[in-house]
Design a protein around this motif. Structure first.
Motif, mmCIF file in Angstrom:
data_model
loop_
_atom_site.group_PDB
_atom_site.id
_atom_site.type_symbol
_atom_site.label_atom_id
_atom_site.label_comp_id
_atom_site.label_asym_id
_atom_site.label_seq_id
_atom_site.Cartn_x
_atom_site.Cartn_y
_atom_site.Cartn_z
ATOM 1 N N LEU A 36 0.840 -1.195 0.000
ATOM 2 C CA LEU A 36 0.000 0.000 0.000
ATOM 3 C C LEU A 36 0.872 1.241 0.000
ATOM 4 O O LEU A 36 1.934 1.272 0.629
ATOM 5 N N THR A 37 0.432 2.252 -0.725
ATOM 6 C CA THR A 37 1.061 3.576 -0.637
ATOM 7 C C THR A 37 0.009 4.595 -0.218
ATOM 8 O O THR A 37 -1.136 4.561 -0.683
ATOM 9 N N GLU A 38 0.398 5.487 0.695
ATOM 10 C CA GLU A 38 -0.485 6.531 1.195
ATOM 11 C C GLU A 38 0.248 7.859 1.115
ATOM 12 O O GLU A 38 1.327 8.023 1.690
ATOM 13 N N ILE A 39 -0.325 8.801 0.367
ATOM 14 C CA ILE A 39 0.287 10.109 0.159
ATOM 15 C C ILE A 39 -0.626 11.169 0.756
ATOM 16 O O ILE A 39 -1.825 11.214 0.455
ATOM 17 N N GLU A 40 -0.076 12.028 1.616
ATOM 18 C CA GLU A 40 -0.843 13.091 2.253
ATOM 19 C C GLU A 40 -0.097 14.413 2.153
ATOM 20 O O GLU A 40 1.144 14.426 2.168
ATOM 21 N N GLY A 41 -0.844 15.517 2.054
ATOM 22 C CA GLY A 41 -0.209 16.822 2.010
ATOM 23 C C GLY A 41 -1.219 17.944 2.169
ATOM 24 O O GLY A 41 -2.432 17.713 2.109
ATOM 25 N N ASP A 42 -0.718 19.174 2.368
ATOM 26 C CA ASP A 42 -1.610 20.315 2.531
ATOM 27 C C ASP A 42 -0.883 21.589 2.103
ATOM 28 O O ASP A 42 0.342 21.598 1.914
ATOM 29 N N ASP A 43 -1.663 22.673 1.974
ATOM 30 C CA ASP A 43 -1.082 23.947 1.548
ATOM 31 C C ASP A 43 -2.096 25.065 1.755
ATOM 32 O O ASP A 43 -3.314 24.839 1.743
ATOM 33 N N TRP A 44 -1.604 26.277 1.962
ATOM 34 C CA TRP A 44 -2.395 27.507 1.895
ATOM 35 C C TRP A 44 -1.934 28.302 0.668
ATOM 36 O O TRP A 44 -0.738 28.406 0.416
ATOM 37 N N SER A 45 -2.890 28.850 -0.080
ATOM 38 C CA SER A 45 -2.529 29.705 -1.194
ATOM 39 C C SER A 45 -3.609 30.767 -1.374
ATOM 40 O O SER A 45 -4.600 30.798 -0.625
ATOM 41 N N TYR A 46 -3.433 31.626 -2.403
ATOM 42 C CA TYR A 46 -4.281 32.816 -2.505
ATOM 43 C C TYR A 46 -4.708 33.068 -3.950
ATOM 44 O O TYR A 46 -4.012 32.706 -4.905
ATOM 45 N N GLY A 47 -5.863 33.698 -4.089
ATOM 46 C CA GLY A 47 -6.380 34.070 -5.395
ATOM 47 C C GLY A 47 -7.220 35.337 -5.271
ATOM 48 O O GLY A 47 -7.267 35.979 -4.214
ATOM 49 N N TRP A 48 -7.912 35.677 -6.345
ATOM 50 C CA TRP A 48 -8.725 36.892 -6.339
ATOM 51 C C TRP A 48 -9.935 36.697 -7.245
ATOM 52 O O TRP A 48 -9.989 35.759 -8.045
ATOM 53 N N ASN A 49 -10.913 37.575 -7.100
ATOM 54 C CA ASN A 49 -12.094 37.530 -7.959
ATOM 55 C C ASN A 49 -12.607 38.948 -8.181
ATOM 56 O O ASN A 49 -12.338 39.849 -7.373
ATOM 57 N N ALA A 50 -13.314 39.140 -9.280
ATOM 58 C CA ALA A 50 -13.863 40.461 -9.615
ATOM 59 C C ALA A 50 -15.103 40.288 -10.467
ATOM 60 O O ALA A 50 -15.231 39.302 -11.214
ATOM 61 N N GLY A 51 -16.025 41.248 -10.370
ATOM 62 C CA GLY A 51 -17.249 41.147 -11.148
ATOM 63 C C GLY A 51 -17.882 42.504 -11.391
ATOM 64 O O GLY A 51 -17.446 43.531 -10.859
ATOM 65 N N LEU A 52 -18.927 42.475 -12.205
ATOM 66 C CA LEU A 52 -19.729 43.667 -12.456
ATOM 67 C C LEU A 52 -21.190 43.264 -12.576
ATOM 68 O O LEU A 52 -21.522 42.114 -12.874
ATOM 69 N N ALA A 53 -22.056 44.215 -12.308
ATOM 70 C CA ALA A 53 -23.498 44.013 -12.424
ATOM 71 C C ALA A 53 -24.125 45.252 -13.070
ATOM 72 O O ALA A 53 -23.809 46.380 -12.676
ATOM 73 N N TRP A 54 -24.988 45.012 -14.040
ATOM 74 C CA TRP A 54 -25.605 46.105 -14.798
ATOM 75 C C TRP A 54 -27.100 45.857 -14.901
ATOM 76 O O TRP A 54 -27.535 44.739 -15.195
ATOM 77 N N MET A 55 -27.887 46.904 -14.662
ATOM 78 C CA MET A 55 -29.340 46.835 -14.792
ATOM 79 C C MET A 55 -29.771 47.749 -15.930
ATOM 80 O O MET A 55 -30.072 48.931 -15.716
ATOM 81 N N PRO A 56 -29.795 47.242 -17.173
ATOM 82 C CA PRO A 56 -30.224 48.075 -18.296
ATOM 83 C C PRO A 56 -31.711 48.413 -18.241
ATOM 84 O O PRO A 56 -32.170 49.338 -18.930
ATOM 85 N N HIS A 57 -32.453 47.670 -17.410
ATOM 86 C CA HIS A 57 -33.889 47.879 -17.217
ATOM 87 C C HIS A 57 -34.188 47.521 -15.769
ATOM 88 O O HIS A 57 -33.529 46.645 -15.194
ATOM 89 N N PRO A 58 -35.159 48.152 -15.123
ATOM 90 C CA PRO A 58 -35.451 47.840 -13.719
ATOM 91 C C PRO A 58 -35.749 46.368 -13.451
ATOM 92 O O PRO A 58 -35.568 45.897 -12.323
ATOM 93 N N ASP A 59 -36.176 45.634 -14.476
ATOM 94 C CA ASP A 59 -36.517 44.224 -14.302
ATOM 95 C C ASP A 59 -35.438 43.278 -14.811
ATOM 96 O O ASP A 59 -35.634 42.057 -14.797
#
Length: 440
Positions: A214-237
C-alpha cells in the motif's frame, strides 16, 4: 449600529467541512437558495448573502446587514461494471464494485455589511473544490486508486461599489486551504517480475496479486487568489452579471508512507518503497461566468447563466519524492476547458413562500483516454427544486434538492504495474441543502 459576527460564520463553515465529486472535483454547493435553481442565479441573485461569493458587484443591492449559513448533504450512488480487467500476467483482477462515492457534508457561510448606500463589504466561507472516493480493497482498479480525498476551505472577503444607480463593480481576495490524501495498492508481485528473475519471485511467494502492499500520500497547503465582477441593470426588471475567479496555485507539501509485505522486503534493498517526504503542484482552475436575471412579473423571476472553467490548467497529478530512488508518482489527466449552462425560475406563492426550480448541463473536462479511477468523470445533468419560507422581514429558511445524473462512462486505463482496468461506470448523486438567513 449593526454588528455581525463573522467569526461565527467561520466556525460554522469550517467545523464539518466535507468533500464531494461534482464538476470533476469542483463543488457548487455554496448556496441553498441558488441550488434550488441549479445555480442559474450565481452572478445575478440577491436572494441572500451568498451573492458575496457569486458576484461581489451585487453587494450594493443589499440595504441591510445580512448573514446566511447552511449546509448541503451529498449522497453518492455509483457502481463499476468490470468488463475484463487483467493483471500483468493477463489474469482477472476481480469483479464489480459499488458504493465508492463517499457521502459528504458541505457547509457554507456568507455575510454582507453595507457601509453606505453605494459601498458594501462581504465575506464568504465555502468549499469550492473537493473529492471523496473510497473503493473496496479487492476491486479491479486497486492498483490505480483506493481512497482519494481532497478538501478545500476558501475564505473570501470582498467589497462592492455602485458607480451609478444601474452599474456596480466588486472584487475580493481568497485565502484557500487544501488537504489531500491518496492511497492505492502496490502489486509487489508485478514489481518483482519486472525487476528480478520470475523463479526467485515465485519461490518467495511474490507473484502478481499475491503480495500486495500500500502507498499513502498526504499533504496540505495555503494559497491565494482573487475575484472580480460587475453588475448592470439596463432595465429595472433585468440584471446582467459577469464574474471572474482566478486560478489558485497550490504547492502541496507532505509525505508518502509505504507498506511492504514481509516476503517482498528484498525489493526495498535499493532504498525504494521507503517512507519519504514529497510535494505536488496543483493549479485549481480559473472560471468566468455570465448570467441574466429577468423579473417577468410580480411573482415570477427567470435566470440563465453560462460558466466557463479553465480546467486545462490541470495536466497531471505528479507527486515528487525526496527519496532520489523513488520515481515520481504520475497520473496524466490532460483536462480540457469545459462549460456549465443553467436556467432557473423563482415563483412567489404568497408573501411568506417562494418556490423555485432549475436545470443545468455540466460538461466534463475529462478526455476519455485519460480518465482516471480517482475521478471517473463524465457529463452530468442537474434537476433542481427548492423553496424559501419567510415568517417575517428579518428571518427566512431555504431548502433545496438536486438530482445529479452522471452519464454512463466507459473506462479503459493501463496502470503502473502492468494492470489494465476495463469497465463501465454509472451513478448519480442526491443533494439536500438547508440554510437560514438573518437580516439586521
Amino acid at each position: 449600529m449593526y454588528r455581525i459576527s463573522f467569526l461565527t460564520i467561520a466556525l460554522l463553515s469550517s467545523s464539518a467541512l466535507g468533500t464531494a465529486q461534482a464538476d470533476s472535483f469542483a463543488i457548487n454547493e455554496y448556496s441553498t437558495s441558488d441550488l434550488g435553481r441549479a445555480n442559474a442565479g450565481r452572478v445575478t441573485q440577491t436572494q441572500d448573502a451568498s451573492a458575496a461569493f457569486g458576484n461581489p458587484a451585487l453587494l450594493p443591492a443589499f440595504e441591510r446587514p445580512e448573514i446566511t449559513v447552511g449546509a448541503s448533504q451529498i449522497l453518492g450512488n455509483a457502481e463499476f461494471d468490470d468488463q475484463g480487467s487483467t493483471d500483468a500476467l493477463g489474469n482477472p483482477l476481480g469483479g464489480n464494485t459499488d458504493g465508492f462515492l463517499s457521502d459528504a457534508t458541505v457547509p457554507h457561510g456568507h455575510a454582507v455589511y453595507p457601509l453606505t448606500e453605494r459601498l458594501s463589504l462581504g465575506l464568504s466561507i465555502s468549499a469550492p473544490f473537493g473529492l471523496a472516493t473510497e473503493y473496496e480493497r479487492d476491486w479491479p482498479g486497486r492498483y490505480q486508486a483506493l481512497e482519494s480525498e481532497l478538501e478545500t476551505i476558501n475564505i473570501n472577503p470582498s467589497v462592492g461599489f455602485a458607480l451609478t444607480d444601474t452599474f456596480s463593480v466588486g472584487a475580493g481576495i481568497s485565502a484557500q486551504r487544501i488537504d489531500a490524501r491518496l492511497t492505492s495498492a502496490i502489486d509487489f508481485g508485478a514489481v518483482c517480475f519486472s525487476q528480478s528473475d520470475p523463479l526467485t519471485c515465485t519461490t518467495a511467494g511474490v507473484v502478481p496479486q499475491g503480495a500486495d502492499g500500500l502507498t499513502e500520500i498526504e499533504g496540505d497547503d495555503w494559497s491565494y487568489g482573487w475575484n472580480a465582477g460587475l453588475a448592470w441593470m439596463p432595465h429595472p426588471d433585468v440584471t446582467i452579471g459577469l464574474h471572474y475567479r482566478s486560478e489558485v496555485q497550490h504547492d502541496i507539501e507532505g509525505s508518502a508512507d509505504f507498506t511492504v509485505p514481509a516476503n517482498a522486503g528484498f525489493l526495498t534493498a535499493t532504498g525504494a518503497f521507503t517512507d519519504t517526504p514529497g510535494s505536488a503542484s496543483l493549479d485549481l482552475p480559473a472560471s468566468t461566468e455570465l448570467g441574466v436575471k429577468w423579473r417577468a412579473s410580480e411573482r415570477a423571476t427567470f435566470y440563465a447563466n453560462a460558466q466557463w472553467t479553465e480546467w486545462s490548467s490541470i495536466e497531471e497529478l505528479r507527486v515528487e519524492f525526496e527519496n532520489p530512488v523513488q520515481p515520481d508518482s504520475v497520473e496524466e489527466l490532460n483536462y480540457e476547458d469545459a462549460g456549465r449552462y443553467g436556467v432557473g425560475v423563482d415563483y412567489e406563492l404568497s408573501e411568506g413562500w417562494m418556490v423555485r426550480a432549475g436545470y443545468a448541463l455540466d460538461e466534463s473536462p475529462t478526455q476519455a483516454q485519460f480518465r482516471t479511477a480517482r475521478i471517473p468523470d463524465n457529463d452530468r445533468h442537474i434537476i433542481a427544486m427548492g423553496a424559501t419560507w419567510s415568517p417575517n422581514e428579518d428571518w427566512s429558511v431555504d431548502a433545496a434538492f438536486n438530482r445529479v445524473q452522471i452519464e454512463e462512462t466507459d473506462f479503459d486505463r493501463a496502470g503502473n504495474f502492468g494492470d489494465r482496468v476495463v469497465g463501465e461506470y454509472s451513478g448519480h448523486a442526491d443533494v439536500m441543502s438547508v440554510s437560514a438567513k438573518r437580516r439586521f
